[in-house]
Motif scaffolding. Structure first.
Motif, short mmCIF file in Angstrom:
data_model
loop_
_atom_site.label_atom_id
_atom_site.label_comp_id
_atom_site.label_asym_id
_atom_site.label_seq_id
_atom_site.Cartn_x
_atom_site.Cartn_y
_atom_site.Cartn_z
N VAL A 190 0.82 -1.11 0.14
CA VAL A 190 0.06 0.08 -0.05
C VAL A 190 1.06 1.31 0.19
N ASP A 191 1.95 1.22 0.50
CA ASP A 191 2.80 2.29 0.52
C ASP A 191 3.34 2.91 -0.98
N VAL A 192 3.71 1.70 -1.82
CA VAL A 192 3.92 1.89 -3.17
C VAL A 192 2.74 2.44 -3.99
N LEU A 193 1.46 1.78 -3.45
CA LEU A 193 0.26 2.19 -4.21
C LEU A 193 0.14 3.85 -3.93
N ALA A 194 0.35 4.18 -2.96
CA ALA A 194 0.00 5.68 -2.42
C ALA A 194 0.94 6.48 -3.43
N MET A 195 2.17 5.99 -3.60
CA MET A 195 3.09 6.83 -4.42
C MET A 195 2.53 6.57 -5.94
N ARG A 196 2.18 5.54 -6.29
CA ARG A 196 1.82 5.32 -7.86
C ARG A 196 0.66 5.94 -7.96
N LEU A 197 -0.24 6.13 -7.24
CA LEU A 197 -1.55 6.79 -7.50
C LEU A 197 -1.07 8.39 -7.85
N VAL A 198 -0.41 8.69 -7.37
CA VAL A 198 0.19 10.18 -7.53
C VAL A 198 0.91 10.27 -8.70
N GLN A 199 1.79 9.24 -8.87
CA GLN A 199 2.63 9.23 -10.19
C GLN A 199 2.17 8.92 -11.41
N ALA A 200 1.25 7.92 -11.33
CA ALA A 200 0.71 7.34 -12.52
C ALA A 200 -0.69 6.72 -12.30
N PRO A 201 -1.70 7.73 -12.00
CA PRO A 201 -3.06 7.15 -11.96
C PRO A 201 -3.54 6.45 -12.94
N GLN A 202 -2.94 6.60 -14.19
CA GLN A 202 -3.58 6.13 -15.29
C GLN A 202 -3.28 4.51 -15.48
N ASP A 203 -2.41 4.05 -14.50
CA ASP A 203 -2.13 2.59 -14.46
C ASP A 203 -3.21 1.80 -13.60
N PHE A 204 -4.26 2.48 -13.36
CA PHE A 204 -5.02 1.61 -12.24
C PHE A 204 -6.41 1.92 -12.89
N GLU A 205 -7.30 0.87 -12.83
CA GLU A 205 -8.69 0.63 -13.51
C GLU A 205 -9.59 0.09 -12.03
N VAL A 206 -9.04 -0.97 -11.44
CA VAL A 206 -9.77 -1.35 -10.19
C VAL A 206 -8.92 -1.79 -9.10
N ILE A 207 -9.02 -1.17 -7.90
CA ILE A 207 -8.40 -1.45 -6.88
C ILE A 207 -9.08 -2.23 -5.89
N VAL A 208 -8.38 -3.16 -5.14
CA VAL A 208 -9.32 -3.76 -3.97
C VAL A 208 -8.21 -3.81 -2.84
N THR A 209 -8.80 -3.45 -1.57
CA THR A 209 -7.85 -3.26 -0.52
C THR A 209 -8.64 -3.51 0.85
N ASN A 210 -8.02 -3.48 1.84
CA ASN A 210 -8.80 -3.59 3.07
C ASN A 210 -9.70 -2.35 3.52
N ASN A 211 -9.89 -2.36 4.76
CA ASN A 211 -10.88 -1.24 5.14
C ASN A 211 -10.09 0.01 5.53
#
Ligand code: NAD
Ligand code: IPM
Ligand code: MN
Length: 344
Positions: A215-236
């Motif tokens: 999740v730490d890397v996800l937080a970074m990637r969401l800012v750097q490259a949000p276009q990489d994501f379509e569906v994300i699944v994670t905990n509460n």
């Protein structure tokens, strides 16, 4: 004729839900609403947080619930919010917290050069367990030796059904990528379960490219490259945090909507934001998140065309700069809603 239970709640919740109901009345005049007096005022008045028969009625007598926000500085324990919001999520077993992050107008995105196509993903946040159940305790409270424990609950059933929901939604909606996020490198028990279940479920969807990010890397990637994501699944908890990042990518909390869903059983829709005590009572909160939430609710009730109309109208207002102050505009909550009604 849809029946909708409405909980305006606290702070700007009452203001933005008032505006959203005007849009609901315009687009779905057949909808029947019943407003529930639940929130900090009620709690301070008579000690009521969430009556058992009301949760039961939410699940059995209404097609959906529309909620504003809960949280009030006069109730520092937040007990009413826990009982009303988390109580509804847990008791109605609303295991999917569905949070789309879609940029409707590029100028409101804080990222340089981002286009509308770059921010268009949905988060499936587990909504009934994780670190939110209140399981835990305190020992020797108030002493130098005190201990405070908050247990993270991860069940096979809970993990499997949210991961499955994400993949099933991806398949139904023509998406090709699902990313599961956890912290299995540090949380060796619960998140190992997420890893194993994810592999099993992903194998049932060979046409979907599955991936994993801590999740730490996800937080970074969401800012750097949000276009990489379509569906994300994670905990509460991780879902709570990354959907505020998602809100920021859309233009802020004033634009982010969500649904708490147990398919075919019960659903509660709410903006992602809270009661915003810093701006409450001034009539300046952005009502668009709640208006878009009404759209999501109507789509859930089988009226996707209404959702599309609402989204288009909000997009029109964003393009025209017909927005509230936090987005650089001058409109009050009421005027911004008037602009949406005019665009409709
Ligand atoms: P918040 O979402 O209420 O506010 C965060 C910041 O965003 C504030 O500066 C606020 O002014 C701004 N903001 C939020 N919504 C806005 C809108 N529609 N228009 C313009 N600006 C907006 O988060 P917080 O300040 O951490 O929490 C305040 C209270 O709300 C707390 O009691 C918290 O527990 C509660 N809360 C409730 C919910 C919910 O009911 N679903 C969600 C989040 C927070
Ligand atoms: C949200 C809120 C809630 C959560 C709080 C108010 C308990 O932040 O809905 O995102 O963490 O789920
Ligand atoms: Mn949150």
């Amino acid at each position: 004729m849809p029946t909708i239970a409405v909980v305006p709640g606290d702070g700007i919740g009452t203001e933005v839900i008032g505006e959203a109901l005007r849009v609901l009345a315009a687009i779905a005049p057949d909808a029947q609403t019943e407003v529930f007096d639940l929130g900090a005022e009620r709690y301070l008045r008579d000690g009521t947080t969430m009556p058992a028969d009301v949760v039961r009625r939410f699940g059995s007598e209404f097609d959906a619930v529309l909620l504003g926000a809960l949280g009030d500085p006069r109730v520092p324990s937040n007990v009413h919010a826990k009982d009303i919001l988390l109580g509804s999520r847990f008791q109605l077993d609303l295991y999917i917290n569905f949070r789309p992050c879609k940029l409707l107008d590029a100028r409101y995105c804080p990222l340089k050069h981002a286009t509308e196509a770059d921010v268009d993903f949905v988060v499936f946040r587990e909504n009934t367990e994780g670190l939110y159940t209140g399981v835990g305790g305190q020992f020797k409270r108030g002493t130098a030796d005190e201990v405070a424990m908050e247990q993270e609950i991860n069940t096979r059933k809970g993990v499997e059904r949210i991961i499955r929901a994400a993949y099933a939604w991806a398949r139904q909606n023509g998406k090709t990528r699902v990313c599961m996020s956890d912290k299995a490198n540090a949380m060796r028990h619960g998140h190992d379960l997420w890893q194993r279940v994810h592999k099993e479920v992903a194998a049932e969807y060979p046409e979907i490219k599955s991936s994993h990010l801590y999740v730490d890397v996800l937080a970074m990637r969401l800012v750097q490259a949000p276009q990489d994501f379509e569906v994300i699944v994670t905990n509460n908890l991780f879902g709570d945090i990354i959907t505020d990042i998602g809100a920021a990518l859309q233009g802020g909390l004033g634009l982010a909507s969500s649904g708490n869903i147990n398919p075919g059983k019960a659903a509660l829709f709410e903006p992602v934001h809270g009661s915003a005590p810093d701006i409450a009572g001034r009539g300046i909160a952005n009502p668009f998140a709640s208006i878009l939430t009404v759209g999501m609710l109507l789509a859930y009730l089988g009226r996707p065309a209404d959702e599309a109309r609402i989204q288009k109208a909000v997009q029109r207002c964003l393009k025209d700069g017909q927005v509230t102050r936090e987005l650089g505009g001058t409109l009050s909550s009421r005027e911004a809603t008037d602009a949406v009604l005019a665009a409709l």
